[in-house]
Design a protein around this motif. Structure first.
Motif, PDB file in Angstrom:
ATOM      1  N   LYS A   1       0.853  -1.190   0.000  1.00 57.79           N
ATOM      2  CA  LYS A   1       0.000   0.000   0.000  1.00 57.79           C
ATOM      3  C   LYS A   1       0.886   1.236   0.000  1.00 57.79           C
ATOM      4  CE  LYS A   1      -3.747   2.295   2.549  1.00 57.79           C
ATOM      5  NZ  LYS A   1      -4.579   2.252   3.775  1.00 57.79           N
ATOM      6  N   ALA A   2       0.683   2.107  -0.992  1.00 58.32           N
ATOM      7  CA  ALA A   2       1.467   3.343  -1.075  1.00 58.32           C
ATOM      8  C   ALA A   2       0.984   4.338  -0.024  1.00 58.32           C
ATOM      9  CB  ALA A   2       1.338   3.949  -2.469  1.00 58.32           C
ATOM     10  N   PRO A   3       1.864   5.215   0.445  1.00 54.41           N
ATOM     11  CA  PRO A   3       1.452   6.228   1.430  1.00 54.41           C
ATOM     12  C   PRO A   3       0.394   7.166   0.859  1.00 54.41           C
ATOM     13  CG  PRO A   3       3.849   6.078   1.295  1.00 54.41           C
ATOM     14  CD  PRO A   3       3.301   5.292   0.148  1.00 54.41           C
ATOM     15  N   SER A   4      -0.450   7.671   1.738  1.00 56.99           N
ATOM     16  CA  SER A   4      -1.458   8.649   1.330  1.00 56.99           C
ATOM     17  C   SER A   4      -0.784   9.956   0.943  1.00 56.99           C
ATOM     18  CB  SER A   4      -2.448   8.898   2.468  1.00 56.99           C
ATOM     19  OG  SER A   4      -3.119   7.708   2.824  1.00 56.99           O
ATOM     20  N   ILE A   5      -1.447  10.727   0.093  1.00 57.19           N
ATOM     21  CA  ILE A   5      -0.955  12.041  -0.312  1.00 57.19           C
ATOM     22  C   ILE A   5      -1.824  13.097   0.365  1.00 57.19           C
ATOM     23  CG2 ILE A   5      -0.568  13.612  -2.257  1.00 57.19           C
ATOM     24  CD1 ILE A   5      -0.292  11.127  -4.052  1.00 57.19           C
ATOM     25  N   PHE A   6      -1.195  13.956   1.143  1.00 59.43           N
ATOM     26  CA  PHE A   6      -1.962  15.013   1.794  1.00 59.43           C
ATOM     27  C   PHE A   6      -1.069  16.215   2.047  1.00 59.43           C
ATOM     28  CE2 PHE A   6      -0.640  11.869   4.925  1.00 59.43           C
ATOM     29  CZ  PHE A   6       0.057  12.621   5.862  1.00 59.43           C
ATOM     30  N   ILE A   7      -1.686  17.357   2.340  1.00 59.20           N
ATOM     31  CA  ILE A   7      -0.963  18.606   2.558  1.00 59.20           C
ATOM     32  C   ILE A   7      -0.426  18.641   3.986  1.00 59.20           C
ATOM     33  CG2 ILE A   7      -1.215  21.121   2.684  1.00 59.20           C
ATOM     34  CD1 ILE A   7      -3.346  20.923   0.524  1.00 59.20           C
ATOM     35  N   PRO A   8       0.822  19.051   4.184  1.00 58.05           N
ATOM     36  CA  PRO A   8       1.364  19.141   5.541  1.00 58.05           C
ATOM     37  C   PRO A   8       0.640  20.196   6.370  1.00 58.05           C
ATOM     38  CG  PRO A   8       2.819  20.223   3.981  1.00 58.05           C
ATOM     39  CD  PRO A   8       1.789  19.498   3.169  1.00 58.05           C
TER      40      PRO A   8
ATOM     41  N   THR B   1       4.436  12.168   8.613  1.00 61.59           N
ATOM     42  CA  THR B   1       4.836  10.774   8.392  1.00 61.59           C
ATOM     43  C   THR B   1       4.102  10.166   7.214  1.00 61.59           C
ATOM     44  OG1 THR B   1       5.291  10.477  10.756  1.00 61.59           O
ATOM     45  CG2 THR B   1       4.988   8.481   9.435  1.00 61.59           C
ATOM     46  N   LYS B   2       4.865   9.484   6.354  1.00 55.89           N
ATOM     47  CA  LYS B   2       4.276   8.706   5.261  1.00 55.89           C
ATOM     48  C   LYS B   2       4.554   7.232   5.541  1.00 55.89           C
ATOM     49  CE  LYS B   2       4.059  10.508   1.067  1.00 55.89           C
ATOM     50  NZ  LYS B   2       2.776  11.241   1.031  1.00 55.89           N
ATOM     51  N   ASP B   3       3.480   6.473   5.696  1.00 52.65           N
ATOM     52  CA  ASP B   3       3.587   5.042   6.008  1.00 52.65           C
ATOM     53  C   ASP B   3       3.556   4.213   4.725  1.00 52.65           C
ATOM     54  OD1 ASP B   3       3.626   5.572   8.718  1.00 52.65           O
ATOM     55  OD2 ASP B   3       1.465   5.265   8.969  1.00 52.65           O
ATOM     56  N   ALA B   4       4.554   3.368   4.558  1.00 55.93           N
ATOM     57  CA  ALA B   4       4.592   2.456   3.410  1.00 55.93           C
ATOM     58  C   ALA B   4       4.476   1.022   3.929  1.00 55.93           C
ATOM     59  CB  ALA B   4       5.881   2.645   2.627  1.00 55.93           C
ATOM     60  N   GLU B   5       3.383   0.343   3.591  1.00 55.25           N
ATOM     61  CA  GLU B   5       3.202  -1.056   3.970  1.00 55.25           C
ATOM     62  C   GLU B   5       3.894  -1.921   2.924  1.00 55.25           C
ATOM     63  OE1 GLU B   5      -0.901  -1.966   4.635  1.00 55.25           O
ATOM     64  OE2 GLU B   5      -1.229  -0.196   5.898  1.00 55.25           O
ATOM     65  N   CYS B   6       4.807  -2.763   3.374  1.00 51.91           N
ATOM     66  CA  CYS B   6       5.692  -3.469   2.448  1.00 51.91           C
ATOM     67  C   CYS B   6       5.703  -4.971   2.697  1.00 51.91           C
ATOM     68  CB  CYS B   6       7.113  -2.930   2.580  1.00 51.91           C
ATOM     69  SG  CYS B   6       7.275  -1.175   2.216  1.00 51.91           S
ATOM     70  N   HIS B   7       6.276  -5.686   1.726  1.00 56.53           N
ATOM     71  CA  HIS B   7       6.410  -7.136   1.798  1.00 56.53           C
ATOM     72  C   HIS B   7       7.764  -7.511   1.205  1.00 56.53           C
ATOM     73  CE1 HIS B   7       5.176 -11.400   1.490  1.00 56.53           C
ATOM     74  NE2 HIS B   7       5.803 -11.383   0.319  1.00 56.53           N
ATOM     75  N   VAL B   8       8.530  -8.299   1.955  1.00 58.54           N
ATOM     76  CA  VAL B   8       9.799  -8.808   1.439  1.00 58.54           C
ATOM     77  C   VAL B   8       9.550 -10.215   0.882  1.00 58.54           C
ATOM     78  CG1 VAL B   8      10.538  -9.696   3.701  1.00 58.54           C
ATOM     79  CG2 VAL B   8      12.233  -9.222   1.911  1.00 58.54           C
ATOM     80  N   MET B   9       9.947 -10.418  -0.363  1.00 58.42           N
ATOM     81  CA  MET B   9       9.626 -11.669  -1.041  1.00 58.42           C
ATOM     82  C   MET B   9      10.416 -12.854  -0.503  1.00 58.42           C
ATOM     83  SD  MET B   9       9.281 -10.304  -4.960  1.00 58.42           S
ATOM     84  CE  MET B   9       8.159  -8.974  -5.379  1.00 58.42           C
ATOM     85  N   ASP B  10      11.625 -12.602  -0.026  1.00 56.60           N
ATOM     86  CA  ASP B  10      12.511 -13.667   0.442  1.00 56.60           C
ATOM     87  C   ASP B  10      13.028 -13.295   1.827  1.00 56.60           C
ATOM     88  OD1 ASP B  10      14.457 -15.548   0.917  1.00 56.60           O
ATOM     89  OD2 ASP B  10      15.500 -15.289  -0.986  1.00 56.60           O
TER      90      ASP B  10
ATOM     91  N   PHE C   1       8.197   7.578  -4.405  1.00 59.56           N
ATOM     92  CA  PHE C   1       7.182   6.529  -4.388  1.00 59.56           C
ATOM     93  C   PHE C   1       6.631   6.324  -5.802  1.00 59.56           C
ATOM     94  CE2 PHE C   1       7.069   8.561  -0.182  1.00 59.56           C
ATOM     95  CZ  PHE C   1       7.364   7.475   0.627  1.00 59.56           C
ATOM     96  N   SER C   2       6.342   5.082  -6.148  1.00 59.13           N
ATOM     97  CA  SER C   2       5.835   4.798  -7.492  1.00 59.13           C
ATOM     98  C   SER C   2       4.494   5.467  -7.742  1.00 59.13           C
ATOM     99  CB  SER C   2       5.710   3.289  -7.707  1.00 59.13           C
ATOM    100  OG  SER C   2       4.864   2.698  -6.725  1.00 59.13           O
ATOM    101  N   SER C   3       3.786   5.830  -6.681  1.00 58.91           N
ATOM    102  CA  SER C   3       2.512   6.539  -6.827  1.00 58.91           C
ATOM    103  C   SER C   3       2.706   8.005  -7.202  1.00 58.91           C
ATOM    104  CB  SER C   3       1.707   6.446  -5.527  1.00 58.91           C
ATOM    105  OG  SER C   3       2.496   6.868  -4.422  1.00 58.91           O
ATOM    106  N   GLU C   4       3.934   8.527  -7.004  1.00 54.15           N
ATOM    107  CA  GLU C   4       4.301   9.894  -7.381  1.00 54.15           C
ATOM    108  C   GLU C   4       5.698   9.866  -8.004  1.00 54.15           C
ATOM    109  OE1 GLU C   4       2.861  13.197  -4.478  1.00 54.15           O
ATOM    110  OE2 GLU C   4       3.521  11.511  -3.223  1.00 54.15           O
ATOM    111  N   PRO C   5       5.852   9.277  -9.173  1.00 51.17           N
ATOM    112  CA  PRO C   5       7.185   9.033  -9.733  1.00 51.17           C
ATOM    113  C   PRO C   5       7.965  10.279 -10.121  1.00 51.17           C
ATOM    114  CG  PRO C   5       5.481   8.535 -11.347  1.00 51.17           C
ATOM    115  CD  PRO C   5       4.776   8.778 -10.051  1.00 51.17           C
ATOM    116  N   ASP C   6       7.308  11.435 -10.232  1.00 52.42           N
ATOM    117  CA  ASP C   6       7.997  12.663 -10.631  1.00 52.42           C
ATOM    118  C   ASP C   6       8.373  13.547  -9.440  1.00 52.42           C
ATOM    119  OD1 ASP C   6       5.330  13.209 -10.093  1.00 52.42           O
ATOM    120  OD2 ASP C   6       5.219  14.851 -11.536  1.00 52.42           O
TER     121      ASP C   6
END
Length: 230
Positions: A21-28, A55-64, A83-88
């Motif tokens: 899950k990518a972090p939410s985008i919001f105004i500081p 804080t930006k929370d990134a929920e992650c998974h390690v494959m190995d 973040f891939s949700s905001e690549p620029d």
């Protein structure tokens, strides 16, 4: 396609980590002080015109799971994250939490990364945003908040840089001099040149059009505008 993030130039996919899950985008949050006045209803608000980290929370998974030690060594300290949700866009951040695998999320290979980010996000294409001026001109800040540029003036003698009608004098320039508005420093190479700067404040580019001109012996001006967004 997997979601991912890039931390200090290294893609999470190359480390065997995907974002669930990518972090939410919001105004500081803006810094505003509440002032209570005896005998007055409500409170007064003093706007500091600055913003807080968040804080930006990134929920992650390690494959190995065999890569966990390597992942933990990578996800630490200070740096920049994309973040891939905001690549620029790129955030300046540090990793604030002690990463625990399987303790917060359901799968034992899942984990949470908490990025404490500065209020603004910047252009990934900083090098492509650089400007070189040889004549007065107007530039446009397409960000959502004023920027604090890095400006190098090439020339000699006394020079006055003017941005949006505000003057920023430079005295006794020899070859070049650099104004770093973000750090509030003036220098040439590794040598401090604050004594050659006569500005009451440091240059900034407002959102929209910005007029730039100068007087004195100037051959060119290089600008890293540092466009930024809330």
């Amino acid at each position: 396609m997997y979601q991912y993030f890039i931390w200090n130039g290294v893609s999470s996919l190359d480390m065997g980590v995907v974002m669930l899950k990518a972090p939410s985008i919001f105004i500081p949050q803006r810094k505003v002080n509440e002032i209570k006045v005896s005998g007055r209803n409500g409170v007064l608000h003093e706007d500091e015109k600055t913003y807080q980290n968040y804080t930006k929370d990134a929920e992650c998974h390690v494959m190995d799971r065999s890569q966990i030690d390597e992942v933990c060594g990578w996800l630490t300290g200070f740096g920049e994250v994309i973040f891939s949700s905001e690549p620029d866009k790129v955030y300046r951040a540090y990793i604030k939490n002690q990463i625990e695998f399987g303790s917060i999320l359901k799968n034992i290979n899942d984990f949470l990364v908490q990025f404490d980010v500065e209020p603004f996000k910047y252009s990934v294409n900083a090098a492509g945003d650089a400007l070189e001026l040889t004549a007065p001109t107007t530039i446009r800040n397409s960000g959502t908040v004023y920027s604090e540029p890095l400006i190098t003036v090439y020339g000699s003698g006394d020079i006055t840089l003017t941005i949006n009608g505000a003057d920023f004098p430079l005295y006794g320039v020899q070859g070049s001099i650099t104004i770093d508005s973000e750090m509030m420093e003036v220098f040439k190479g590794n040598t401090n040149q604050n004594g050659k700067y006569g500005g009451a404040e440091f240059p900034r580019f407002e959102v929209g059009k910005n007029e730039i001109r100068w007087t004195g012996n100037v051959s060119k001006i290089k600008i890293q505008p540092r466009w930024r967004w809330l």
